[in-house]
Design an enzyme around this catalytic site. Sequence first.
Site, PDB file in Angstrom:
ATOM      1  N   GLU A 152      68.124  41.714  45.550  1.00 18.12           N
ATOM      2  CA  GLU A 152      67.907  40.298  45.278  1.00 18.12           C
ATOM      3  C   GLU A 152      68.129  39.983  43.813  1.00 18.12           C
ATOM      4  O   GLU A 152      68.035  40.862  42.958  1.00 18.12           O
ATOM      5  CB  GLU A 152      66.498  39.895  45.711  1.00 18.12           C
ATOM      6  N   CYS A 174      67.650  36.880  36.709  1.00 22.34           N
ATOM      7  CA  CYS A 174      66.933  38.148  36.817  1.00 22.34           C
ATOM      8  C   CYS A 174      67.714  39.004  37.811  1.00 22.34           C
ATOM      9  O   CYS A 174      67.889  38.613  38.963  1.00 22.34           O
ATOM     10  CB  CYS A 174      65.518  37.881  37.301  1.00 22.34           C
ATOM     11  N   CYS A 193      63.101  51.455  44.260  1.00 23.33           N
ATOM     12  CA  CYS A 193      62.774  52.033  42.953  1.00 23.33           C
ATOM     13  C   CYS A 193      61.961  53.303  43.167  1.00 23.33           C
ATOM     14  O   CYS A 193      61.126  53.381  44.055  1.00 23.33           O
ATOM     15  CB  CYS A 193      61.972  51.045  42.111  1.00 23.33           C
ATOM     16  N   CYS A 211      55.285  52.119  41.227  1.00 24.01           N
ATOM     17  CA  CYS A 211      54.157  51.339  40.711  1.00 24.01           C
ATOM     18  C   CYS A 211      53.438  50.693  41.901  1.00 24.01           C
ATOM     19  O   CYS A 211      54.083  50.083  42.762  1.00 24.01           O
ATOM     20  CB  CYS A 211      54.634  50.273  39.731  1.00 24.01           C
ATOM     21  N   CYS A 269      53.757  46.834  42.827  1.00 19.49           N
ATOM     22  CA  CYS A 269      55.101  46.250  42.852  1.00 19.49           C
ATOM     23  C   CYS A 269      55.746  46.387  44.234  1.00 19.49           C
ATOM     24  O   CYS A 269      55.776  47.479  44.814  1.00 19.49           O
ATOM     25  CB  CYS A 269      55.959  46.945  41.792  1.00 19.49           C
ATOM     26  N   GLU A 279      64.509  50.465  38.358  1.00 20.96           N
ATOM     27  CA  GLU A 279      64.191  50.831  36.978  1.00 20.96           C
ATOM     28  C   GLU A 279      65.521  51.035  36.241  1.00 20.96           C
ATOM     29  O   GLU A 279      66.222  52.027  36.461  1.00 20.96           O
ATOM     30  CB  GLU A 279      63.352  52.119  36.985  1.00 20.96           C
ATOM     31  N   SER A 333      64.104  45.616  30.913  1.00 15.48           N
ATOM     32  CA  SER A 333      62.689  45.951  31.065  1.00 15.48           C
ATOM     33  C   SER A 333      62.567  47.347  31.672  1.00 15.48           C
ATOM     34  O   SER A 333      63.203  47.658  32.676  1.00 15.48           O
ATOM     35  CB  SER A 333      62.032  44.923  31.984  1.00 15.48           C
ATOM     36  N   SER A 383      56.997  47.696  30.290  1.00 17.65           N
ATOM     37  CA  SER A 383      55.891  47.326  31.178  1.00 17.65           C
ATOM     38  C   SER A 383      54.716  48.237  30.892  1.00 17.65           C
ATOM     39  O   SER A 383      54.792  49.445  31.113  1.00 17.65           O
ATOM     40  CB  SER A 383      56.317  47.488  32.637  1.00 17.65           C
ATOM     41  N   LEU A 384      53.649  47.656  30.381  1.00 14.26           N
ATOM     42  CA  LEU A 384      52.506  48.472  29.962  1.00 14.26           C
ATOM     43  C   LEU A 384      51.388  48.394  31.006  1.00 14.26           C
ATOM     44  O   LEU A 384      51.009  49.400  31.585  1.00 14.26           O
ATOM     45  CB  LEU A 384      52.045  47.959  28.591  1.00 14.26           C
ATOM     46  N   HIS A 385      50.811  47.229  31.176  1.00 12.81           N
ATOM     47  CA  HIS A 385      49.816  46.927  32.213  1.00 12.81           C
ATOM     48  C   HIS A 385      48.462  47.619  32.045  1.00 12.81           C
ATOM     49  O   HIS A 385      47.494  47.238  32.710  1.00 12.81           O
ATOM     50  CB  HIS A 385      50.353  47.204  33.624  1.00 12.81           C
ATOM     51  N   ASN A 430      51.383  38.959  40.760  1.00 20.61           N
ATOM     52  CA  ASN A 430      51.927  38.310  41.937  1.00 20.61           C
ATOM     53  C   ASN A 430      51.497  39.189  43.113  1.00 20.61           C
ATOM     54  O   ASN A 430      52.022  40.289  43.260  1.00 20.61           O
ATOM     55  CB  ASN A 430      53.452  38.310  41.785  1.00 20.61           C
ATOM     56  N   CYS A 474      59.154  40.540  41.793  1.00 15.70           N
ATOM     57  CA  CYS A 474      60.088  41.656  41.889  1.00 15.70           C
ATOM     58  C   CYS A 474      60.089  42.322  43.267  1.00 15.70           C
ATOM     59  O   CYS A 474      59.100  42.870  43.698  1.00 15.70           O
ATOM     60  CB  CYS A 474      59.672  42.645  40.800  1.00 15.70           C
TER      61      CYS A 474
HETATM   62  N1  SAH Z   1      61.469  48.538  36.562  1.00 15.93           N
HETATM   63  C1  SAH Z   1      61.395  47.715  35.418  1.00 15.93           C
HETATM   64  C2  SAH Z   1      61.996  46.341  35.624  1.00 15.93           C
HETATM   65  C3  SAH Z   1      61.768  45.669  36.935  1.00 15.93           C
HETATM   66  S1  SAH Z   1      60.130  45.123  37.228  1.00 15.93           S
HETATM   67  C4  SAH Z   1      59.968  47.613  34.940  1.00 15.93           C
HETATM   68  O1  SAH Z   1      59.070  48.010  35.667  1.00 15.93           O
HETATM   69  O2  SAH Z   1      59.760  47.168  33.824  1.00 15.93           O
HETATM   70  C5  SAH Z   1      59.976  43.713  36.152  1.00 15.93           C
HETATM   71  C6  SAH Z   1      58.551  43.398  35.746  1.00 15.93           C
HETATM   72  O3  SAH Z   1      57.807  42.892  36.855  1.00 15.93           O
HETATM   73  C7  SAH Z   1      57.782  44.624  35.241  1.00 15.93           C
HETATM   74  O4  SAH Z   1      57.045  44.300  34.086  1.00 15.93           O
HETATM   75  C8  SAH Z   1      56.871  44.910  36.395  1.00 15.93           C
HETATM   76  O5  SAH Z   1      55.755  45.656  36.000  1.00 15.93           O
HETATM   77  C9  SAH Z   1      56.541  43.512  36.864  1.00 15.93           C
HETATM   78  N2  SAH Z   1      55.966  43.440  38.204  1.00 15.93           N
HETATM   79  C10 SAH Z   1      56.267  44.167  39.282  1.00 15.93           C
HETATM   80  N3  SAH Z   1      55.521  43.774  40.335  1.00 15.93           N
HETATM   81  C11 SAH Z   1      54.743  42.775  39.910  1.00 15.93           C
HETATM   82  C12 SAH Z   1      53.759  41.954  40.533  1.00 15.93           C
HETATM   83  N4  SAH Z   1      53.451  42.122  41.804  1.00 15.93           N
HETATM   84  N5  SAH Z   1      53.146  41.025  39.783  1.00 15.93           N
HETATM   85  C13 SAH Z   1      53.467  40.849  38.478  1.00 15.93           C
HETATM   86  N6  SAH Z   1      54.388  41.580  37.834  1.00 15.93           N
HETATM   87  C14 SAH Z   1      55.017  42.533  38.542  1.00 15.93           C
HETATM   88 FE1  SF4 Z   2      60.034  50.130  39.745  1.00 22.37          FE
HETATM   89 FE2  SF4 Z   2      59.527  48.326  37.848  1.00 22.37          FE
HETATM   90 FE3  SF4 Z   2      58.562  48.017  40.331  1.00 22.37          FE
HETATM   91 FE4  SF4 Z   2      57.574  49.926  38.765  1.00 22.37          FE
HETATM   92  S1  SF4 Z   2      57.448  47.711  38.417  1.00 22.37           S
HETATM   93  S2  SF4 Z   2      58.143  50.171  40.899  1.00 22.37           S
HETATM   94  S3  SF4 Z   2      59.378  50.553  37.672  1.00 22.37           S
HETATM   95  S4  SF4 Z   2      60.691  47.996  39.747  1.00 22.37           S
END
Ligand code: SAH
Ligand code: SF4
Length: 344
Positions: free
Chosen positions: A90, A103, A110, A114, A117, A161, A192, A215-217, A291, A334
Amino acid sequence: MLIYDIDFPELVEIVKSWNQPAFRANQIWTGLYKNFWQSPDEFTNLPKTLRDQLAGVFHFDPLTPTLSLDSLDGMTRKTLFKLQDGRQIEAVLMRYDRRRTLCISTQVGCAMGCTFCATGQMGFTRNLSSGEIVAQVMYYARLLHAEADVVTNIVVMGMGEPFHNYDNTLAAIDRLNNPDGYNFGARRFTISTAGLTPAIRRFAGEKRQVNLAVSLHAADNNLRSSMMPVNKKYDLLDLISACREYVEITGRRITFEWALIHGINDTPEEALKLAGLLKGLLCHVNAIPLNPTTGYAGKATTRERAEDFKRVLEQNGIPCTIRMRRGIDIQAGCGQLASHQTNR
Ligand code: SAH
Ligand code: SF4
């Protein structure tokens, strides 16, 4: 072969091997990246024989849009594409003010896993080729071109990723950056990453003008490892030192992404911990309410708690913006649309 998979010098070689004059390569490149022609038939400036040759050798259309959803406010459009092997990815177009931000995805699924995600919950299928990445941009460039509009920013934040598909991602950016073609400025891209530190160091060494987001979180290893398995391999100490090296080498500011999850990482204590971790680093925190996804129990923070989080960071010298997610009503998070489609 996919036409978007090749660079200009390769095209020149191919055209030469067909005993065509070199300027034909320029015409093809211009047709693809300035006129956004999508099929050999559109290249009416080329002799028919050459058009037939192109059609015989190259695919021009690797992405079939199967579903497009517009957000209620009409500002966000998300499209699900079928690839030639039937896999789905997508890409999203967001219109804020004068910005037209795309985007784009770099992988089918992936491997990083995570927990929060939707793409991570799907697992990994395969890398996209550079041309499959480029084609997502061309799809939207064409769409906007028809409205006399243009893409202004590209964020590599869709499925996958990017640093786990480093070569193809950077080749796609370079191809889109080509001054004789699409000529999209390096500074208008943001990659990212979930924090693959060897790739961050490699990227730093290349001294590109492409922006980096990490992406730290979470600001401690226990919490981060529970959300992002990649942290068990490249922990926060390693990650933050790679980020410090990046800033030192490139002089560029890093964006840290933080999905605010109610009661987990949206407390003033977590904000303080984060401020401590990032102290003295040229950076900026982008906080986004989570989200929610079907595979993860966490809930989004509230606006109030998000504001508190931002205040604590800023009082401690760390700039922070809160982005209320756009396009939640169309599952623009995402990987959410693709996972919804395949899970049905
Ligand atoms: N893999 C890369 C880029 C794709 S994800 C990464 O992880 O950085 C893009 C961003 O969306 C990242 O910061 C990821 O942590 C965030 N993300 C993924 N799922 C999410 C969700 N459910 N709610 C908010 N942010 C989310
Ligand atoms: Fe992959 Fe980024 Fe989603 Fe983590 S947040 S699973 S690295 S797409």
